[in-house]
Write an enzyme that holds these catalytic residues in place. Structure first.
Site, PDB file in Angstrom:
ATOM      1  CD1 TRP A  36      29.289 -34.158   3.533  1.00  0.00           C
ATOM      2  CD2 TRP A  36      30.517 -35.716   4.630  1.00  0.00           C
ATOM      3  NE1 TRP A  36      30.224 -33.577   4.533  1.00  0.00           N
ATOM      4  CE2 TRP A  36      31.067 -34.517   5.108  1.00  0.00           C
ATOM      5  CE3 TRP A  36      31.228 -36.858   5.129  1.00  0.00           C
ATOM      6  CZ2 TRP A  36      32.029 -34.415   6.363  1.00  0.00           C
ATOM      7  CZ3 TRP A  36      32.270 -36.812   5.953  1.00  0.00           C
ATOM      8  CH2 TRP A  36      32.479 -35.461   6.508  1.00  0.00           C
ATOM      9  CG  ASP A  39      29.233 -26.916   8.923  1.00  0.00           C
ATOM     10  OD1 ASP A  39      29.928 -28.021   9.287  1.00  0.00           O
ATOM     11  OD2 ASP A  39      29.697 -26.003   8.689  1.00  0.00           O
ATOM     12  CD  GLN A  55      28.004 -26.731   3.886  1.00  0.00           C
ATOM     13  OE1 GLN A  55      29.096 -26.397   3.406  1.00  0.00           O
ATOM     14  NE2 GLN A  55      26.930 -25.803   3.360  1.00  0.00           N
ATOM     15  CG  PHE A  98      31.714 -23.477   2.031  1.00  0.00           C
ATOM     16  CD1 PHE A  98      31.586 -24.780   0.929  1.00  0.00           C
ATOM     17  CD2 PHE A  98      32.983 -23.419   2.511  1.00  0.00           C
ATOM     18  CE1 PHE A  98      32.634 -25.462   0.608  1.00  0.00           C
ATOM     19  CE2 PHE A  98      33.994 -24.052   1.933  1.00  0.00           C
ATOM     20  CZ  PHE A  98      33.992 -25.236   1.075  1.00  0.00           C
TER      21      PHE A  98
HETATM   22  C1  FRU Z   1      32.691 -26.041   9.145  1.00  0.00           C
HETATM   23  C2  FRU Z   1      33.107 -25.935   7.834  1.00  0.00           C
HETATM   24  C3  FRU Z   1      32.531 -24.285   7.451  1.00  0.00           C
HETATM   25  C4  FRU Z   1      32.328 -24.531   5.802  1.00  0.00           C
HETATM   26  C5  FRU Z   1      31.762 -25.687   5.942  1.00  0.00           C
HETATM   27  C6  FRU Z   1      32.031 -26.431   4.409  1.00  0.00           C
HETATM   28  O1  FRU Z   1      32.401 -27.389   9.556  1.00  0.00           O
HETATM   29  O2  FRU Z   1      34.307 -25.746   7.464  1.00  0.00           O
HETATM   30  O3  FRU Z   1      33.228 -23.314   7.731  1.00  0.00           O
HETATM   31  O4  FRU Z   1      31.430 -23.492   5.497  1.00  0.00           O
HETATM   32  O5  FRU Z   1      32.251 -26.694   7.048  1.00  0.00           O
HETATM   33  O6  FRU Z   1      31.415 -27.588   4.241  1.00  0.00           O
END
Ligand code: FRU
Length: 485
Positions: A36, A39, A55, A98
């Protein structure tokens, strides 16, 4: 052996052992090696390359404990997998590393991210800002983490939603914008400043949502461009009131002017960054050659769907060069894409009346420009990735001043959003539509980047045709290249 590094080692071993073949991935869009992706994080030039983190949950195609995956590129078109950079392996980030950003410093490549952890006081989850420094491959989390905590915010601001730091340096001082909300779900962007990377102080609120644009504002970015300042953020939970914003997760921008001394950002009205079906959490970087370039997650939380057998999920947009024209942000595909254009096919002044296909105008890895001249018609449609079963339709309604994308017939097997409409005023005599198609996506740049619409498709690759249709008569210029890496 240290168990903390074991968590990162395990992720690196897993991605090595399960890497998806490049023939099963998009050709010139960044994707994870497996698992997966959401961001973009830490989009930043460092030592001759552009690095992109993201992410990442390697172990499944579902969101899970957040790691930072890592790719890099020399030209923003050919992406190379790098080993995972961060794993949730510390007490202050054990619920996830995050989103965040990166900056090149004399001490190395600095990553700034949000560490998510259970609050020891038992209030639930808290989010704090943390730092790791590395050499472009391996990153060490610093002993001073977390360097910014919710306790530095004014009373009432959320500590549970306090994330996505974007760092920059100006006049020997570091700055960072972070998303949060005021405790009543009004999203806001707060600013911190620091003389070094470990001593930060709260400067104030840069922008606040007066309960108009959704709730929490995620993934902020703030930068200078063409003599103005631009604030980007991604609000959750918007209820759309016009075609400018759609329901749910949106990515928006404000142009404005910034008084640094007073920390006052006087901003104009918000606009969408992208009018397609799949776009969220955009982030920019300033390249050494002076270009400000944006990249985003070409997907969103409620529309993230893949064929059941696919082992990777989530991809990035093409990097886009930014500028400002007539009070709007202009986005154009990174010019490096042009180095990979082959097999040019051109039609001048082709008349489209009813349905028409043209020899050589087809394909799924293409850069296609269609310039529609003024003619006598109301509707003009372009069906891409088409065969007898499939098609993704772009409909220009000249009279209504609107564009509609319809990907109902693109291989989707769940009831996710497949249609989106946006205002698209017909200005002047013609409209220029540039479609960049990779295996699983179509990005449409209208009038040299005045509007962009990004959409993911899972249409089988055998659907290659492109068909034009017009309810009156229109003259078009068409230019098509294959993109070959
Ligand atoms: C945005 C978000 C961010 C967070 C991340 C977690 O898509 O919700 O705010 O840091 O994804 O994966």
């Amino acid at each position: 052996m240290d168990t903390k590094t074991d968590i990162l080692k395990k992720a690196r071993q897993y991605e090595d052992a399960n890497r998806v073949l490049s023939s099963e991935r998009p050709v010139f869009h960044a994707v994870p090696p497996v698992g997966w992706l959401n961001d973009p994080n830490g989009f930043c030039a460092y030592q001759e390359k552009v690095h992109l983190f993201y992410q990442y949950h390697p172990y499944s195609t579902e969101w899970g404990p957040m790691h930072w995956g890592h790719s890099c590129t020399e030209d923003m078109i050919r992406w190379e997998d790098c080993p995972a950079a961060l794993a949730p392996d510390q007490a202050y980030d054990q619920e996830g590393c995050f989103s965040g950003s990166a900056i090149e410093t004399e001490d190395g490549h600095v990553l700034v991210y949000t560490g998510v952890a259970e609050d020891p006081a038992g209030t639930g989850v808290v989010q704090n800002q943390c730092i790791a420094i590395g050499d472009g491959t391996n990153y060490q989390k610093i002993a001073e983490n977390p360097v910014i905590t919710g306790s530095m915010l004014p009373d009432g601001f959320s500590h549970a939603d306090f994330r996505d730091p974007k760092i920059w340096k100006d006049d020997d001082c570091y700055y960072m914008v972070v998303g949060t909300h005021d405790g009543k779900e009004n999203g806001q962007i707060v600013l911190f400043a620091g003389k070094d990377l470990t001593h930060w102080h709260y400067e104030g609120i840069l922008a606040h949502n007066e309960n108009v644009l959704g709730g929490m504002w995620e993934c902020p970015d703030f930068f200078q461009l063409d003599g103005r300042h631009v604030l980007i953020c991604s609000p959750r939970d918007i209820k759309s009131t016009s075609y400018e914003f759609h329901n749910g997760h949106n990515a928006i921008y404000f142009l404005g002017d910034y008084d640094k001394k007073e920390n006052r950002f006087t901003k104009g009205r918000p606009y969408s960054l992208d009018y397609g079906l799949d776009f969220y959490a955009a982030q920019t970087t300033l390249l050494p050659d002076g270009r400000r370039v944006l990249i985003a997650w070409m997907q969103s939380w409620d529309t993230s769907l893949i064929p059941l057998e696919q082992k990777w999920r989530g991809m990035m947009t093409l990097p886009r060069e930014l500028s400002i024209k007539n009070g709007r942000l202009i986005q154009t595909p990174a010019r490096e894409l042009e180095h990979y254009r082959k097999n040019r096919v051109v039609y001048h002044n082709e008349i489209i009346q009813g349905e028409k296909s043209l020899d050589g105008i087809c394909g799924r890895f293409i850069d296609l420009t269609v310039e529609i001249q003024s003619g006598s018609f109301q509707e003009f449609t372009i069906d891409a990735a088409k065969d007898e079963k499939y098609a993704t339709r772009f409909l220009i309604d000249k009279k209504k001043g609107m564009i509609e994308i319809d990907r109902t017939f693109s291989g989707v097997i769940r009831d996710i959003a497949c249609i989106r409409r946006a205002e698209l005023p017909w200005a002047g005599d013609s409209m220029k539509l540039r479609f960049i198609m990779d295996r699983n996506s179509i990005e449409l740049f209208v009038n040299d980047g005045e509007r962009v619409l990004s959409t993911v498709i899972y249409t089988p690759l055998s659907a290659q045709d492109i068909c034009f249709s017009c309810d009156g008569s229109a003259a078009v210029h068409i230019e098509k290249y294959d993109i070959v890496l």
